[in-house]
Design an enzyme around this catalytic site. Structure first.
Site, mmCIF file in Angstrom:
data_model
loop_
_atom_site.group_PDB
_atom_site.id
_atom_site.type_symbol
_atom_site.label_atom_id
_atom_site.label_comp_id
_atom_site.label_asym_id
_atom_site.label_seq_id
_atom_site.Cartn_x
_atom_site.Cartn_y
_atom_site.Cartn_z
ATOM 1 N N LYS A 1 0.987 -1.269 0.195
ATOM 2 C CA LYS A 1 -0.019 -0.118 0.124
ATOM 3 C C LYS A 1 0.851 1.248 -0.175
ATOM 4 O O LYS A 1 0.441 2.155 -0.795
ATOM 5 C CB LYS A 1 -0.939 -0.119 1.307
ATOM 6 C CG LYS A 1 -1.685 -1.011 1.470
ATOM 7 C CD LYS A 1 -2.912 -0.804 2.532
ATOM 8 C CE LYS A 1 -2.167 -0.964 3.728
ATOM 9 N NZ LYS A 1 -1.886 -2.270 4.241
ATOM 10 N N ARG B 1 11.813 -1.441 11.599
ATOM 11 C CA ARG B 1 10.290 -1.258 12.019
ATOM 12 C C ARG B 1 10.026 -2.239 13.151
ATOM 13 O O ARG B 1 9.959 -3.328 12.840
ATOM 14 C CB ARG B 1 9.525 -0.999 10.819
ATOM 15 C CG ARG B 1 8.041 -0.837 11.249
ATOM 16 C CD ARG B 1 7.115 -0.161 10.092
ATOM 17 N NE ARG B 1 5.829 -0.787 10.529
ATOM 18 C CZ ARG B 1 4.714 -0.745 9.770
ATOM 19 N NH1 ARG B 1 4.864 -0.032 8.440
ATOM 20 N NH2 ARG B 1 3.475 -1.125 10.002
ATOM 21 N N ARG C 1 -9.755 0.417 8.519
ATOM 22 C CA ARG C 1 -9.458 -0.849 8.845
ATOM 23 C C ARG C 1 -10.562 -1.706 9.603
ATOM 24 O O ARG C 1 -10.395 -2.648 9.896
ATOM 25 C CB ARG C 1 -8.263 -0.807 10.018
ATOM 26 C CG ARG C 1 -6.804 -1.081 9.101
ATOM 27 C CD ARG C 1 -5.660 -0.660 10.190
ATOM 28 N NE ARG C 1 -4.708 -1.443 9.801
ATOM 29 C CZ ARG C 1 -3.332 -0.688 9.441
ATOM 30 N NH1 ARG C 1 -3.540 0.309 8.985
ATOM 31 N NH2 ARG C 1 -2.362 -1.508 9.102
ATOM 32 N N ARG D 1 -0.833 -9.231 13.767
ATOM 33 C CA ARG D 1 -1.333 -8.108 12.845
ATOM 34 C C ARG D 1 -2.299 -8.943 11.673
ATOM 35 O O ARG D 1 -3.232 -8.427 10.998
ATOM 36 C CB ARG D 1 -0.320 -7.453 12.055
ATOM 37 C CG ARG D 1 0.290 -6.434 13.127
ATOM 38 C CD ARG D 1 1.605 -5.858 12.642
ATOM 39 N NE ARG D 1 1.800 -5.074 11.663
ATOM 40 C CZ ARG D 1 2.799 -4.928 10.912
ATOM 41 N NH1 ARG D 1 4.052 -5.589 10.986
ATOM 42 N NH2 ARG D 1 2.814 -4.248 9.619
ATOM 43 N N ARG E 1 11.360 -6.509 5.634
ATOM 44 C CA ARG E 1 11.233 -4.881 5.958
ATOM 45 C C ARG E 1 11.777 -4.870 7.403
ATOM 46 O O ARG E 1 12.346 -3.636 7.639
ATOM 47 C CB ARG E 1 9.901 -4.480 5.537
ATOM 48 C CG ARG E 1 9.544 -2.840 5.817
ATOM 49 C CD ARG E 1 8.221 -2.610 5.398
ATOM 50 N NE ARG E 1 7.383 -2.894 6.435
ATOM 51 C CZ ARG E 1 5.964 -2.683 6.259
ATOM 52 N NH1 ARG E 1 5.493 -2.033 5.249
ATOM 53 N NH2 ARG E 1 5.238 -2.997 7.188
HETATM 54 P P1 AMP Z 1 0.491 0.636 8.948
HETATM 55 O O1 AMP Z 1 1.585 1.298 8.862
HETATM 56 O O2 AMP Z 1 -0.776 1.053 8.062
HETATM 57 O O3 AMP Z 1 0.748 -0.932 8.827
HETATM 58 O O4 AMP Z 1 -0.230 0.637 10.427
HETATM 59 C C1 AMP Z 1 0.707 0.223 11.847
HETATM 60 C C2 AMP Z 1 -0.178 0.024 13.047
HETATM 61 O O5 AMP Z 1 -0.747 1.098 13.415
HETATM 62 C C3 AMP Z 1 -1.432 -1.047 12.768
HETATM 63 O O6 AMP Z 1 -0.925 -2.246 12.907
HETATM 64 C C4 AMP Z 1 -2.181 -0.185 13.754
HETATM 65 O O7 AMP Z 1 -1.596 -1.087 14.978
HETATM 66 C C5 AMP Z 1 -2.032 1.075 13.642
HETATM 67 N N1 AMP Z 1 -3.022 1.695 12.731
HETATM 68 C C6 AMP Z 1 -2.741 2.093 11.404
HETATM 69 N N2 AMP Z 1 -3.823 2.710 10.743
HETATM 70 C C7 AMP Z 1 -5.102 2.225 11.581
HETATM 71 C C8 AMP Z 1 -6.302 2.161 11.583
HETATM 72 N N3 AMP Z 1 -6.836 2.941 10.648
HETATM 73 N N4 AMP Z 1 -7.111 1.913 12.625
HETATM 74 C C9 AMP Z 1 -6.456 1.314 13.749
HETATM 75 N N5 AMP Z 1 -5.074 1.238 13.925
HETATM 76 C C10 AMP Z 1 -4.364 1.651 12.856
#
Ligand code: AMP
Length: 189
Positions: free
Chosen positions: A14, A134, A89, A145, A128
């Site tokens: 993404k 990260r 999400r 996740r 990654r």
């Molecule tokens: P990402 O970078 O999009 O993979 O997000 C990393 C982490 O941030 C996720 O595993 C969640 O813990 C949190 N997170 C990001 N976006 C959301 C969202 N829209 N709703 C809830 N938690 C989020």
């Protein structure tokens, strides 16, 4: 406005594809994960709360995420459109996004679902984690996740199909090939 939801499991590409879409179509980008990571880095109260969920592979509560999203969205002026990366999400977030956009005379133009097989997601995320450090890209948290993705996020596929916005994209292949498929879908809107 061209409002794109880019959707997919963790590691589906993404972020990578969002950067290209932003460049080609001149959109603003909201990555909720990036917003939260910046808060953590700056040591804010929000960052401290977010870190507890993120490091455990869980989602941040909907009410908090929805407020954050609206404030970032409203900070864009004279926008040609927005790409939503990592949001929604949950079904509650999708409903809130629809309501928020409607109140501003807008709607989601398309939802792009980047589909990648689970074994490939694992490989990409572990790589990654090694390359970027990260914190949530370690095997134990990745597994959590992915469980959260299947239980809370994947139901959005049917939600967007019902809303008439769904578009499947094969997320396996070269970055250029996947981007070409995305452009074809976006240009056909
Ligand atoms: P990402 O970078 O999009 O993979 O997000 C990393 C982490 O941030 C996720 O595993 C969640 O813990 C949190 N997170 C990001 N976006 C959301 C969202 N829209 N709703 C809830 N938690 C989020």
């Amino acid at each position: 406005m061209l409002n794109i939801v880019i959707f997919g499991a963790p590691g589906s590409g993404k972020g990578t594809q969002s950067a290209r879409i932003v460049e080609k179509y001149g959109l603003n980008h909201i990555s909720t994960g990036d917003v939260l990571r910046a808060e953590i880095k700056n040591g804010t109260e929000l960052g401290k709360t977010a870190n507890e969920y993120i490091s455990n592979g869980q989602l941040i509560p909907d009410a908090l995420m929805i407020d954050i999203l609206a404030s970032v969205f409203d900070s864009f002026k004279d926008s040609k459109g927005v790409i939503f990366d990592g949001f929604p999400r949950t079904i509650a977030q999708a409903e809130a996004l629809k309501k928020m956009l409607k109140e501003r005379g807008q709607e989601v133009s398309i939802m792009l679902d980047l589909e990648v097989p689970e074994d490939e997601l694992m490989v990409r995320l572990i790589k990654r984690g090694q390359e970027t450090g990260r914190a949530d890209d370690n095997e134990e948290t990745i597994k959590k996740r992915l469980v959260v993705y299947h239980s809370q996020t994947a139901p959005l596929i049917d939600w967007y199909k019902n809303d008439g916005k769904y578009c499947h994209i094969n997320g396996l292949g070269t970055m250029d090939g996947i981007f070409a498929d995305i452009c074809k879908a976006v240009d056909a809107i």
